[in-house]
Scaffold this active site. Structure first.
Site, PDB file in Angstrom:
ATOM      1  N   ASP A  80      30.140  21.220   2.523  1.00 26.02           N
ATOM      2  CA  ASP A  80      28.690  21.262   2.319  1.00 26.02           C
ATOM      3  C   ASP A  80      28.372  22.534   1.541  1.00 26.02           C
ATOM      4  OD1 ASP A  80      26.026  19.940   3.578  1.00 26.02           O
ATOM      5  OD2 ASP A  80      25.758  22.083   3.277  1.00 26.02           O
ATOM      6  N   LEU A  81      27.638  22.403   0.433  1.00 27.12           N
ATOM      7  CA  LEU A  81      27.338  23.548  -0.419  1.00 27.12           C
ATOM      8  C   LEU A  81      26.340  24.475   0.261  1.00 27.12           C
ATOM      9  CD1 LEU A  81      27.060  21.819  -3.904  1.00 27.12           C
ATOM     10  CD2 LEU A  81      29.077  22.767  -2.784  1.00 27.12           C
ATOM     11  N   ASP A 104      24.563  17.256  -1.244  1.00 31.44           N
ATOM     12  CA  ASP A 104      25.554  18.293  -1.545  1.00 31.44           C
ATOM     13  C   ASP A 104      26.725  18.222  -0.582  1.00 31.44           C
ATOM     14  OD1 ASP A 104      24.036  19.049   0.617  1.00 31.44           O
ATOM     15  OD2 ASP A 104      24.084  21.193   0.155  1.00 31.44           O
TER      16      ASP A 104
END
Length: 550
Positions: free
Chosen positions: A416-417, A459
């Site tokens: 996960d960004l 994301d």
């Protein structure tokens, strides 16, 4: 009854071409229709699960915030209501989904609240107080009673809330009062819109329903259906904790592809048993297959007429070669793979045989194009990475491969960004999309043998590693650290220098369980641990000690 050769040839060619087109049309349309139905059904079930997961995560987050807030000494002592009210207002400003937050004394009198609403009022008889005297309480969606006329309501529509409240105890463990909050139900629409955004297409609109466990009442959906019961097979199956899809007739008499899932809570939040239903009209879903069938029939009809005319004009010279062509067409009609013979010697017959060959090739290319479209359905349109459906297929293949080998296993890294939302909000979704594209490119470039990357949505990404060492966790950490280093490098867009982080959580099959869904949940929990522990790091959940291995 005799018939002239020209008429016989013309009719034969016309009928054969039309039958050939019809057979190909029916075969291709059935195949494409089944594939499209399955593709959309799986997508709808995935979106139902995604919606349920987002709802539960949101409720768990708000529930956790209220629980943490209730543990503050300032609330336990209740000595400075003005300071408490400022704190509540800051929380309200930071998270607008909290329509109202209030602290009561042990008799139910509101001593501090957001914007002073209901301050000094007694809410002792309200469930949000009564049900939270001994334990935290989370109430299902309901209409506003006390707050309906006190809170802003520009839309004029009925105001609905979800209640969260928890008891507040003094330092000696004595009951001091209740910290109560009302969550505006509008946040559910925001989550619905984020789920539906990637599904917008020419096939028709997709609708999401939230169905309460109480009398199957529709909590979210088209306005004319709100508050009405929804009795469907899909709802029953969702309530049985199943996540799949059906082709089902709805109360309006229409048939819809219907995906379903159940909100089962998140961590210590038990959930409210909401059934998530996602539907798309059957007619809208099958438009591409029907258009293709019509095109093939139309194209075949035109060819039938053209070749019938050619046969009429040249019947005297083409009887022999035409018989060969007719025989080949008959074999095609039976489903055998043969080529239309290339006739030599007579120019006009050469043209006819060549045209028929091109027709069959064109129809074959159309079928091949459908296969290519099926391949595209397995890839994410934005990044070009494999999508969730493709990931599940790859996982199944990895399981089969691992079971063939002694002590075989593979690792899942959920990614996960970090900071992506800030970039989206600051620079706009266009830059956000460009950033996701670049992330996809970097992931592709950094992949090594035995590594497979996919995008789940937003994301969120997943890396599947076919482990080759005897220490999959250490190997997963090394690979995760490599990915983080790659993604930490600066991005340049329109003169803007941007940086992001990447939190990663991992789990190993079958070390962490034989059920792949359980392994994925553990990887998701490890991702949450990475987020909670400071982000931009890799974590695994160690089941043997139920502790995080960092």
């Amino acid at each position: 009854m005799s018939i002239k050769l020209r008429t016989l040839v013309a009719l034969t060619i016309a009928i054969l071409i039309f039958i050939l087109s019809g057979i190909l049309s029916i075969t291709i349309s059935k195949r494409s229709g089944a594939d499209i139905k399955k593709e959309i059904g799986v997508t709808l079930s995935q979106n139902a699960y995604q919606m349920a997961d987002k709802l539960d995560y949101f409720m768990w987050s708000r529930y956790g915030e209220i629980k943490v807030l209730s543990e503050l000494d300032q609330l336990k002592e209740q000595k400075h209501p003005e300071s408490i009210e400022k704190m509540l207002n800051r929380l309200h400003d930071s998270i607008p989904s909290f329509s109202w937050i209030g602290l009561t004394d042990k008799k139910g009198n509101v001593i501090a609240s957001t914007q002073g609403i209901l301050k000094g009022k007694n809410i002792e008889e309200r469930p949000v107080f009564q049900r939270a005297k001994k334990a935290p309480f989370i109430g299902d969606v309901h209409d506003a009673v006390l707050l309906a006329k006190l809170l802003p309501n520009p839309s004029g529509e009925p105001v609905q809330f979800v209640d969260i409240s928890t008891p507040v105890y003094g330092k000696n463990g004595d009951f001091k009062g209740v910290l109560a909050a009302h969550l505006s139900w509008e946040w559910s629409k925001e989550i619905r819109d984020t789920v539906l955004q990637p599904m917008k297409s020419e096939r028709g609109s997709t609708e999401i329903f939230i169905v309460s466990a109480k009398q199957n009442t529709i909590l979210l959906g088209p306005k004319h259906l709100l508050g009405k019961p929804l009795h469907l097979k899909s709802v029953k199956q969702a309530q049985q904790k199943k996540n799949h899809w059906n082709l089902e007739r709805w109360p309006d008499g229409k048939t819809y592809l219907t995906g379903y899932a159940l909100g089962q809570g998140h961590l210590d939040y038990q959930g409210l048993g909401w059934a998530i239903i996602v539907r798309q009209s059957e007619d809208a879903a099958f438009i591409p297959a029907k258009n293709l069938q019509s095109f093939i029939l139309f194209f075949g009809g035109i060819c039938s007429v053209l070749f019938a005319i050619a046969g009429w004009l040249l019947a005297g010279k083409i009887a022999g070669p035409l018989q060969q062509i007719t025989n080949a067409a008959y074999e095609l009609r039976k489903g055998n793979k043969v080529e239309i013979p290339q006739v030599r010697g007579i120019k006009d017959i050469e043209v006819l045989s060549s045209s028929l060959r091109n027709l069959v090739a064109s129809l074959s290319e159309t079928e091949s194009e459908l296969g290519r479209m099926e391949d595209l359905a397995h890839n994410d349109a934005l990044t070009g990475l494999p999508n969730r459906l493709s990931l599940y297929l790859q996982v199944e293949q990895a399981i089969r491969s691992a079971r063939v080998v002694a002590d075989g296993y593979f690792t899942l890294l959920f990614m996960d960004l970090d900071g992506f939302k800030y970039i989206n909000d600051t620079y706009g979704h266009h830059i956000g999309d460009e950033l996701l594209k670049e992330v996809g490119k970097r992931l592709k470039r950094s992949l090594r043998k035995g590594e497979y990357a996919a995008r789940l949505g937003g994301d969120e990404f997943v890396l599947l590693i076919e482990s080759s060492s005897g220490e999959p966790i250490e190997e997963g950490k090394r690979i995760g650290s490599r990915i983080i280093s790659v993604l930490n490098e600066r991005f340049m867009f329109n003169g803007n220098s941007l940086t992001i982080g990447c939190s990663i959580g991992g789990a190993v099959w079958p070390m962490n369980g034989e059920d792949i869904e359980d392994v994925m949940k553990l990887a998701d929990q490890a991702l949450y641990l990475s987020k909670k522990s400071g982000k931009n790091q890799v974590n695994f959940i160690d089941l043997s000690s139920i502790q995080a291995v960092q």
